[in-house]
Design a protein around this motif. Structure first.
Motif, PDB file in Angstrom:
ATOM      1  N   LEU A 130       0.843 -11.035  -6.484  1.00 50.09           N
ATOM      2  CA  LEU A 130      -0.383 -10.309  -6.910  1.00 50.09           C
ATOM      3  C   LEU A 130      -0.324  -8.802  -6.832  1.00 50.09           C
ATOM      4  O   LEU A 130      -1.462  -8.254  -7.287  1.00 50.09           O
ATOM      5  CB  LEU A 130      -1.204 -10.830  -5.669  1.00 50.09           C
ATOM      6  N   VAL A 131       0.706  -8.289  -6.458  1.00 53.41           N
ATOM      7  CA  VAL A 131       0.734  -6.800  -5.931  1.00 53.41           C
ATOM      8  C   VAL A 131       1.404  -6.353  -7.624  1.00 53.41           C
ATOM      9  O   VAL A 131       0.871  -5.146  -8.018  1.00 53.41           O
ATOM     10  CB  VAL A 131       1.619  -6.522  -4.982  1.00 53.41           C
ATOM     11  N   ASP A 132       2.602  -6.756  -8.063  1.00 54.55           N
ATOM     12  CA  ASP A 132       3.291  -6.278  -9.137  1.00 54.55           C
ATOM     13  C   ASP A 132       2.681  -7.126 -10.508  1.00 54.55           C
ATOM     14  O   ASP A 132       3.141  -6.496 -11.595  1.00 54.55           O
ATOM     15  CB  ASP A 132       4.648  -6.640  -9.068  1.00 54.55           C
ATOM     16  N   GLY A 192      -3.671  -7.062  -7.702  1.00 53.40           N
ATOM     17  CA  GLY A 192      -3.436  -5.854  -7.515  1.00 53.40           C
ATOM     18  C   GLY A 192      -3.447  -4.939  -5.991  1.00 53.40           C
ATOM     19  O   GLY A 192      -4.175  -5.535  -5.453  1.00 53.40           O
ATOM     20  N   CYS A 193      -2.650  -4.083  -6.078  1.00 55.63           N
ATOM     21  CA  CYS A 193      -2.361  -3.574  -4.744  1.00 55.63           C
ATOM     22  C   CYS A 193      -1.707  -1.988  -5.010  1.00 55.63           C
ATOM     23  O   CYS A 193      -0.839  -2.037  -5.882  1.00 55.63           O
ATOM     24  CB  CYS A 193      -1.609  -4.056  -3.852  1.00 55.63           C
ATOM     25  N   ASP A 194      -2.285  -1.154  -4.158  1.00 56.15           N
ATOM     26  CA  ASP A 194      -1.711   0.177  -4.408  1.00 56.15           C
ATOM     27  C   ASP A 194      -0.435   0.528  -3.188  1.00 56.15           C
ATOM     28  O   ASP A 194       0.018   1.536  -3.227  1.00 56.15           O
ATOM     29  CB  ASP A 194      -2.651   1.448  -4.199  1.00 56.15           C
ATOM     30  N   PHE A 195      -0.173  -0.606  -2.515  1.00 53.35           N
ATOM     31  CA  PHE A 195       0.886  -0.581  -1.615  1.00 53.35           C
ATOM     32  C   PHE A 195       2.234  -1.221  -2.112  1.00 53.35           C
ATOM     33  O   PHE A 195       1.825  -2.161  -2.753  1.00 53.35           O
ATOM     34  CB  PHE A 195       0.612  -1.061  -0.342  1.00 53.35           C
ATOM     35  N   ARG A 196       3.013  -0.965  -1.539  1.00 51.34           N
ATOM     36  CA  ARG A 196       4.575  -1.740  -2.128  1.00 51.34           C
ATOM     37  C   ARG A 196       5.257  -2.371  -0.784  1.00 51.34           C
ATOM     38  O   ARG A 196       6.473  -1.988  -0.886  1.00 51.34           O
ATOM     39  CB  ARG A 196       5.266  -0.867  -2.849  1.00 51.34           C
ATOM     40  N   CYS A 197       4.569  -2.977   0.046  1.00 49.71           N
ATOM     41  CA  CYS A 197       5.245  -3.296   1.165  1.00 49.71           C
ATOM     42  C   CYS A 197       6.278  -4.261   1.012  1.00 49.71           C
ATOM     43  O   CYS A 197       5.953  -5.369   0.108  1.00 49.71           O
ATOM     44  CB  CYS A 197       4.160  -4.290   2.183  1.00 49.71           C
ATOM     45  N   GLN A 198       7.618  -4.104   1.384  1.00 50.27           N
ATOM     46  CA  GLN A 198       8.559  -4.933   0.889  1.00 50.27           C
ATOM     47  C   GLN A 198       8.633  -6.185   1.602  1.00 50.27           C
ATOM     48  O   GLN A 198       9.621  -7.084   1.551  1.00 50.27           O
ATOM     49  CB  GLN A 198       9.951  -4.205   1.388  1.00 50.27           C
ATOM     50  N   PHE A 199       7.691  -6.423   2.687  1.00 49.90           N
ATOM     51  CA  PHE A 199       7.600  -7.757   3.360  1.00 49.90           C
ATOM     52  C   PHE A 199       6.621  -8.690   2.806  1.00 49.90           C
ATOM     53  O   PHE A 199       6.130  -9.689   3.397  1.00 49.90           O
ATOM     54  CB  PHE A 199       7.532  -7.328   4.836  1.00 49.90           C
ATOM     55  N   CYS A 200       5.757  -8.181   1.757  1.00 53.05           N
ATOM     56  CA  CYS A 200       4.642  -8.684   1.422  1.00 53.05           C
ATOM     57  C   CYS A 200       4.982 -10.081   0.915  1.00 53.05           C
ATOM     58  O   CYS A 200       5.670 -10.445   0.174  1.00 53.05           O
ATOM     59  CB  CYS A 200       4.128  -7.864   0.235  1.00 53.05           C
ATOM     60  N   HIS A 201       4.089 -11.137   1.362  1.00 52.23           N
ATOM     61  CA  HIS A 201       4.113 -12.565   0.973  1.00 52.23           C
ATOM     62  C   HIS A 201       3.161 -12.818  -0.065  1.00 52.23           C
ATOM     63  O   HIS A 201       3.638 -13.814  -0.770  1.00 52.23           O
ATOM     64  CB  HIS A 201       3.527 -13.431   2.193  1.00 52.23           C
ATOM     65  N   MET A 248      -8.154  -5.159   8.988  1.00 53.31           N
ATOM     66  CA  MET A 248      -7.449  -4.247   8.362  1.00 53.31           C
ATOM     67  C   MET A 248      -6.291  -3.906   9.006  1.00 53.31           C
ATOM     68  O   MET A 248      -5.766  -4.089  10.225  1.00 53.31           O
ATOM     69  CB  MET A 248      -7.986  -2.866   8.839  1.00 53.31           C
ATOM     70  N   ASP A 249      -4.892  -3.814   8.119  1.00 50.91           N
ATOM     71  CA  ASP A 249      -3.695  -3.603   8.468  1.00 50.91           C
ATOM     72  C   ASP A 249      -3.312  -2.374   9.206  1.00 50.91           C
ATOM     73  O   ASP A 249      -3.997  -1.300   8.554  1.00 50.91           O
ATOM     74  CB  ASP A 249      -2.692  -3.686   7.403  1.00 50.91           C
ATOM     75  N   ILE A 250      -2.649  -2.212  10.241  1.00 51.49           N
ATOM     76  CA  ILE A 250      -1.993  -0.748  10.746  1.00 51.49           C
ATOM     77  C   ILE A 250      -0.694  -1.167  10.318  1.00 51.49           C
ATOM     78  O   ILE A 250       0.001  -1.977  11.291  1.00 51.49           O
ATOM     79  CB  ILE A 250      -2.367  -0.721  12.176  1.00 51.49           C
ATOM     80  N   LYS A 251      -0.005  -0.744   9.541  1.00 52.74           N
ATOM     81  CA  LYS A 251       1.227  -0.985   9.086  1.00 52.74           C
ATOM     82  C   LYS A 251       2.286  -0.448   9.945  1.00 52.74           C
ATOM     83  O   LYS A 251       3.313  -1.362  10.075  1.00 52.74           O
ATOM     84  CB  LYS A 251       1.471  -0.478   7.499  1.00 52.74           C
ATOM     85  N   ASN A 252       2.191   0.772  10.799  1.00 52.67           N
ATOM     86  CA  ASN A 252       3.223   0.948  11.569  1.00 52.67           C
ATOM     87  C   ASN A 252       2.590   2.484  12.183  1.00 52.67           C
ATOM     88  O   ASN A 252       1.454   2.804  11.879  1.00 52.67           O
ATOM     89  CB  ASN A 252       4.269   1.473  10.858  1.00 52.67           C
ATOM     90  N   THR A 268      -8.056  -5.834   4.198  1.00 53.10           N
ATOM     91  CA  THR A 268      -7.996  -4.550   3.556  1.00 53.10           C
ATOM     92  C   THR A 268      -6.493  -3.869   4.123  1.00 53.10           C
ATOM     93  O   THR A 268      -6.452  -4.062   5.368  1.00 53.10           O
ATOM     94  CB  THR A 268      -9.087  -3.502   3.533  1.00 53.10           C
ATOM     95  N   ASN A 269      -6.002  -3.019   3.324  1.00 50.35           N
ATOM     96  CA  ASN A 269      -4.884  -2.273   3.904  1.00 50.35           C
ATOM     97  C   ASN A 269      -5.468  -0.919   4.342  1.00 50.35           C
ATOM     98  O   ASN A 269      -4.605  -0.211   4.772  1.00 50.35           O
ATOM     99  CB  ASN A 269      -3.829  -1.961   2.592  1.00 50.35           C
ATOM    100  N   GLY A 270      -6.663  -0.628   4.327  1.00 51.22           N
ATOM    101  CA  GLY A 270      -7.448   0.336   5.261  1.00 51.22           C
ATOM    102  C   GLY A 270      -7.407   1.801   4.155  1.00 51.22           C
ATOM    103  O   GLY A 270      -7.767   2.655   4.406  1.00 51.22           O
ATOM    104  N   THR A 316      -9.322 -11.433   0.079  1.00 48.96           N
ATOM    105  CA  THR A 316      -8.148 -10.858   0.298  1.00 48.96           C
ATOM    106  C   THR A 316      -7.495 -10.605  -1.152  1.00 48.96           C
ATOM    107  O   THR A 316      -7.999 -10.818  -2.143  1.00 48.96           O
ATOM    108  CB  THR A 316      -7.295 -11.960   1.088  1.00 48.96           C
ATOM    109  N   GLY A 317      -6.337 -10.106  -1.024  1.00 51.51           N
ATOM    110  CA  GLY A 317      -5.477  -9.863  -2.085  1.00 51.51           C
ATOM    111  C   GLY A 317      -3.936  -9.809  -2.092  1.00 51.51           C
ATOM    112  O   GLY A 317      -3.538 -10.992  -1.155  1.00 51.51           O
ATOM    113  N   GLY A 318      -3.214  -8.862  -2.576  1.00 50.21           N
ATOM    114  CA  GLY A 318      -3.587  -7.835  -3.122  1.00 50.21           C
ATOM    115  C   GLY A 318      -4.455  -6.899  -2.165  1.00 50.21           C
ATOM    116  O   GLY A 318      -4.678  -7.034  -0.995  1.00 50.21           O
ATOM    117  N   GLU A 319      -5.282  -5.852  -2.880  1.00 48.10           N
ATOM    118  CA  GLU A 319      -6.051  -5.004  -2.085  1.00 48.10           C
ATOM    119  C   GLU A 319      -7.311  -5.036  -2.923  1.00 48.10           C
ATOM    120  O   GLU A 319      -7.666  -4.593  -3.884  1.00 48.10           O
ATOM    121  CB  GLU A 319      -5.710  -3.605  -2.015  1.00 48.10           C
TER     122      GLU A 319
HETATM  123  S1  SF4 Z   1      -1.161  -6.903  -0.453  1.00 48.21           S
HETATM  124 FE1  SF4 Z   1      -0.794  -6.052   1.681  1.00 48.21          FE
HETATM  125  S2  SF4 Z   1       1.280  -6.537   2.404  1.00 48.21           S
HETATM  126 FE2  SF4 Z   1       1.161  -6.752   0.009  1.00 48.21          FE
HETATM  127  S3  SF4 Z   1       1.774  -4.586  -0.959  1.00 48.21           S
HETATM  128 FE3  SF4 Z   1      -0.476  -4.638  -0.655  1.00 48.21          FE
HETATM  129  S4  SF4 Z   1      -0.687  -4.033   1.462  1.00 48.21           S
HETATM  130 FE4  SF4 Z   1       1.147  -4.477   1.390  1.00 48.21          FE
END
Ligand code: SF4
Length: 230
Positions: free
Chosen positions: A39-41, A26-35, A120-124, A98-100, A70-73
């Motif tokens: 786990l996100v979708d 589970g994650c609330d971000f949708r980073c298109q480079f996510c490895h 903690m990720d600092i995405k940009n 965490t994605n912060g 880790t995750g996900g978030e």
């Molecule tokens: S798990 Fe991390 S990289 Fe993947 S979508 Fe969530 S915040 Fe982004």
């Protein structure tokens, strides 16, 4: 709580410690480079229940030093403090990735002494945040609050940016540097293209570009380093 993945031993994920890594989906971000997009979708099936995980850990006392969560978030799970408490009760150190975006949970964990290290990720840079995490709009206040919490230096931590050729430019590292100025640790991680990420057109910056960016970041965070450059 469902566990979505377990790496039974890692020498890389927890700086200086031998650890295992547990993945919470589970994650609330949708980073298109996510490895870890499965786990996100929600397409990844859980691999075990938490009792099975505790049972695994109980056999690793004295073998592993730490657990990376880790995750996900992970901070999306309301049960996270109790989950980590059981890990800590067995004597392991805990690192949280965490994605912060969830400062209240990070504060709760910090106040309760439940975490020993945060990555903690600092995405940009702020202006590009929404684009980089795959959202149309994004309120940066939670990210700012988590940055401020970590800058209080209550525990060890790192900020980290996965650097993607199409997303980052020199100006972004000036902006990020000012934002996290004085941070203990900041890592620039070279994006590794994979055909499982949502956007397979994304590319890794060159070594030269990474070195240029880290030199800019060092103007604000002298300890900034590159991680994982080919
Ligand atoms: S798990 Fe991390 S990289 Fe993947 S979508 Fe969530 S915040 Fe982004």
């Amino acid at each position: 709580m469902k566990i979505h993945g377990l790496q039974k031993m890692t020498l890389l994920d927890y700086p200086g410690l031998v650890a295992c890594t547990v993945f919470l989906g589970g994650c609330d971000f949708r980073c298109q480079f996510c490895h870890n997009y499965e786990l996100v979708d929600g397409s990844a099936e859980p691999v075990m229940e938490e009792e099975e995980f505790y049972s695994f850990l109980s056999k690793r006392v004295g073998v592993l030093d730490g657990v990376c969560v880790t995750g996900g978030e992970p901070c999306l799970r309301p049960e996270l403090p109790e989950f980590i408490r059981r890990i800590k009760d067995m004597g392991f150190k805990v690192k949280l990735d965490t994605n912060g975006g969830h400062p209240d949970m990070v504060k709760e964990l910090l106040d309760a002494g439940l975490i020993d290290y945060v990555a903690m990720d600092i995405k940009n840079s702020p202006d590009k945040y929404a684009m980089t995490i795959g959202c149309e709009f994004f309120n940066l206040n939670p990210i700012n609050r988590t940055v401020s919490l970590l800058l209080e230096n209550r525990i060890d931590y790192e900020f980290r940016t996965t650097v993607v050729e199409q997303y980052h430019a020199e100006t972004d590292f000036h902006e990020i540097g000012k934002w996290i100025s004085g941070a203990k640790n900041y890592f620039l991680q070279q994006y590794v293209p994979r055909d499982t990420v949502p956007d397979c057109t994304l590319e890794a910056p060159s070594r030269e570009t990474m070195e240029n960016y880290v030199n800019i970041a060092r103007e604000y965070v002298p300890t900034a380093k590159i991680r994982g450059v080919e």
